[in-house]
Design a protein around this motif. Structure first.
Motif, PDB file in Angstrom:
ATOM      1  N   ASP A 163      68.129   0.475  19.571  1.00 21.45           N
ATOM      2  CA  ASP A 163      69.311   1.235  20.881  1.00 21.45           C
ATOM      3  C   ASP A 163      70.017  -0.284  20.691  1.00 21.45           C
ATOM      4  OD1 ASP A 163      67.780   3.663  20.555  1.00 21.45           O
ATOM      5  OD2 ASP A 163      66.400   2.809  22.180  1.00 21.45           O
ATOM      6  N   LEU A 164      71.113   0.417  21.473  1.00 13.39           N
ATOM      7  CA  LEU A 164      72.288  -0.564  22.066  1.00 13.39           C
ATOM      8  C   LEU A 164      71.939  -1.652  23.506  1.00 13.39           C
ATOM      9  CD1 LEU A 164      75.169   1.934  22.699  1.00 13.39           C
ATOM     10  CD2 LEU A 164      75.176   0.240  21.321  1.00 13.39           C
ATOM     11  N   GLY A 165      72.009  -2.933  22.961  1.00 13.24           N
ATOM     12  CA  GLY A 165      71.082  -3.915  23.959  1.00 13.24           C
ATOM     13  C   GLY A 165      70.370  -4.257  23.158  1.00 13.24           C
ATOM     14  N   ALA A 166      69.867  -3.764  22.516  1.00 13.68           N
ATOM     15  CA  ALA A 166      67.848  -4.056  22.018  1.00 13.68           C
ATOM     16  C   ALA A 166      68.317  -5.047  22.001  1.00 13.68           C
ATOM     17  CB  ALA A 166      67.135  -3.258  21.056  1.00 13.68           C
ATOM     18  N   GLY A 167      68.958  -6.178  21.159  1.00 16.34           N
ATOM     19  CA  GLY A 167      69.041  -7.795  20.383  1.00 16.34           C
ATOM     20  C   GLY A 167      69.149  -7.720  19.191  1.00 16.34           C
ATOM     21  N   LYS A 168      69.981  -6.949  18.303  1.00 17.48           N
ATOM     22  CA  LYS A 168      70.275  -6.497  16.777  1.00 17.48           C
ATOM     23  C   LYS A 168      71.389  -7.863  16.944  1.00 17.48           C
ATOM     24  CE  LYS A 168      72.172  -2.581  16.874  1.00 17.48           C
ATOM     25  NZ  LYS A 168      72.123  -2.353  18.323  1.00 17.48           N
ATOM     26  N   THR A 169      72.348  -7.442  18.114  1.00 16.69           N
ATOM     27  CA  THR A 169      73.379  -8.709  17.990  1.00 16.69           C
ATOM     28  C   THR A 169      73.010 -10.203  17.611  1.00 16.69           C
ATOM     29  OG1 THR A 169      74.759  -6.968  18.359  1.00 16.69           O
ATOM     30  CG2 THR A 169      75.306  -9.609  18.479  1.00 16.69           C
ATOM     31  N   THR A 170      72.074 -10.053  19.231  1.00  9.87           N
ATOM     32  CA  THR A 170      71.117 -11.752  19.097  1.00  9.87           C
ATOM     33  C   THR A 170      70.892 -12.397  17.742  1.00  9.87           C
ATOM     34  OG1 THR A 170      71.569 -11.449  21.711  1.00  9.87           O
ATOM     35  CG2 THR A 170      69.752 -12.908  20.487  1.00  9.87           C
ATOM     36  N   PHE A 171      69.944 -11.927  16.882  1.00  7.21           N
ATOM     37  CA  PHE A 171      68.909 -11.819  15.885  1.00  7.21           C
ATOM     38  C   PHE A 171      69.871 -12.267  14.944  1.00  7.21           C
ATOM     39  CE2 PHE A 171      66.497 -10.441  11.983  1.00  7.21           C
ATOM     40  CZ  PHE A 171      65.375 -10.901  12.559  1.00  7.21           C
ATOM     41  N   THR A 172      70.775 -11.314  14.292  1.00  7.93           N
ATOM     42  CA  THR A 172      72.076 -11.672  13.686  1.00  7.93           C
ATOM     43  C   THR A 172      72.268 -12.529  13.536  1.00  7.93           C
ATOM     44  OG1 THR A 172      71.873  -9.011  13.019  1.00  7.93           O
ATOM     45  CG2 THR A 172      73.715 -10.658  12.521  1.00  7.93           C
ATOM     46  N   LYS A 173      73.216 -13.103  14.897  1.00  5.88           N
ATOM     47  CA  LYS A 173      74.154 -13.802  15.027  1.00  5.88           C
ATOM     48  C   LYS A 173      73.266 -15.311  14.272  1.00  5.88           C
ATOM     49  CE  LYS A 173      76.782 -13.477  18.156  1.00  5.88           C
ATOM     50  NZ  LYS A 173      77.689 -13.398  19.884  1.00  5.88           N
ATOM     51  N   ALA A 174      71.462 -16.101  14.702  1.00  2.00           N
ATOM     52  CA  ALA A 174      70.722 -16.117  14.997  1.00  2.00           C
ATOM     53  C   ALA A 174      70.147 -16.209  13.373  1.00  2.00           C
ATOM     54  CB  ALA A 174      69.691 -16.342  15.502  1.00  2.00           C
ATOM     55  N   LEU A 175      70.179 -15.397  12.459  1.00  3.32           N
ATOM     56  CA  LEU A 175      70.043 -15.599  11.032  1.00  3.32           C
ATOM     57  C   LEU A 175      71.353 -16.241  10.545  1.00  3.32           C
ATOM     58  CD1 LEU A 175      68.312 -13.250   9.252  1.00  3.32           C
ATOM     59  CD2 LEU A 175      70.329 -12.757   8.986  1.00  3.32           C
ATOM     60  N   ALA A 176      72.616 -15.508  10.546  1.00  4.93           N
ATOM     61  CA  ALA A 176      74.050 -16.431   9.966  1.00  4.93           C
ATOM     62  C   ALA A 176      73.824 -17.514  10.117  1.00  4.93           C
ATOM     63  CB  ALA A 176      75.190 -15.054  10.299  1.00  4.93           C
ATOM     64  N   ALA A 177      73.418 -18.323  11.026  1.00  5.81           N
ATOM     65  CA  ALA A 177      73.350 -19.177  11.620  1.00  5.81           C
ATOM     66  C   ALA A 177      72.498 -20.175  10.345  1.00  5.81           C
ATOM     67  CB  ALA A 177      73.399 -20.260  13.459  1.00  5.81           C
ATOM     68  N   ALA A 178      71.425 -19.949  10.508  1.00  8.17           N
ATOM     69  CA  ALA A 178      70.804 -20.438   9.626  1.00  8.17           C
ATOM     70  C   ALA A 178      71.159 -20.432   7.975  1.00  8.17           C
ATOM     71  CB  ALA A 178      68.913 -19.866   9.692  1.00  8.17           C
ATOM     72  N   LEU A 179      71.889 -19.237   8.028  1.00  9.21           N
ATOM     73  CA  LEU A 179      71.762 -19.305   6.249  1.00  9.21           C
ATOM     74  C   LEU A 179      73.396 -20.221   6.213  1.00  9.21           C
ATOM     75  CD1 LEU A 179      72.159 -15.724   5.898  1.00  9.21           C
ATOM     76  CD2 LEU A 179      70.877 -16.724   4.546  1.00  9.21           C
ATOM     77  N   GLY A 180      73.793 -21.572   7.390  1.00  4.76           N
ATOM     78  CA  GLY A 180      74.442 -21.846   7.187  1.00  4.76           C
ATOM     79  C   GLY A 180      75.909 -21.318   7.548  1.00  4.76           C
ATOM     80  N   VAL A 181      76.022 -20.028   8.408  1.00  4.99           N
ATOM     81  CA  VAL A 181      77.246 -19.248   8.605  1.00  4.99           C
ATOM     82  C   VAL A 181      77.415 -20.170   9.436  1.00  4.99           C
ATOM     83  CG1 VAL A 181      78.550 -17.795   9.660  1.00  4.99           C
ATOM     84  CG2 VAL A 181      76.867 -17.220   7.931  1.00  4.99           C
TER      85      VAL A 181
END
Length: 153
Positions: free
Chosen positions: A37-55
């Motif tokens: 749902d909105l606010g569940a944490g998808k963006t928080t998760f995606t930002k950290a995943l991207a950082a681990a990929l070197g973004v």
């Protein structure tokens, strides 16, 4: 062939830690779907995943553009399918799924018929406060191996 794991996090930092661990294991052509749902944490998760990929650029939801591309150790494709009206519309998604990067799809149910069979599905459930329950469903050998490495390490 499928396998599931469930993990509960109690803070945005714990959520980011799981995403970072996963991000370090991902390779080109890997596809991750995120539901919640909105606010569940998808963006928080995606930002950290991207950082681990070197973004290094700021990652935010591509709500109005459907897809955003970022450079990292492999290209990172962040897709938000929420506003796609016709799930059968030819959007050229296979070029991303079979491309040189890692693809994260938010709201995957909107394009279910176009998703590759082999992928890691992640469903995030808001449990109140900072608590989130993550259900990882690995579809296919590559993702089962990925899940075992992520959760048994």
């Amino acid at each position: 062939m499928k396998q599931e794991w469930t993990i509960t996090t109690h803070s945005p930092e714990e959520t980011a830690h799981i995403a970072e661990k996963l991000g370090k294991l991902l390779e080109k052509e890997d596809v991750i779907t995120l539901e919640g749902d909105l606010g569940a944490g998808k963006t928080t998760f995606t930002k950290a995943l991207a950082a681990a990929l070197g973004v290094t650029r700021t990652v935010n939801s591509p709500t109005f553009t459907i897809m955003k591309e970022y450079e990292g150790r492999v290209p990172f494709y962040h897709m938000d399918a929420y506003r796609i009206e016709d799930e059968f519309e030819d959007l050229g998604l296979e070029e991303y799924f079979e491309g040189e990067g890692v693809t994260v799809v938010e709201w995957p149910s909107m394009i279910a018929e176009q998703l590759p069979e082999q992928r890691m599905n992640i469903k995030i459930k808001f449990c109140g406060g900072n608590v989130r329950e993550f259900r990882f469903t690995a579809c296919g050998e590559r993702y089962i191996s990925l899940g075992k490495e992520l959760f048994n390490a």
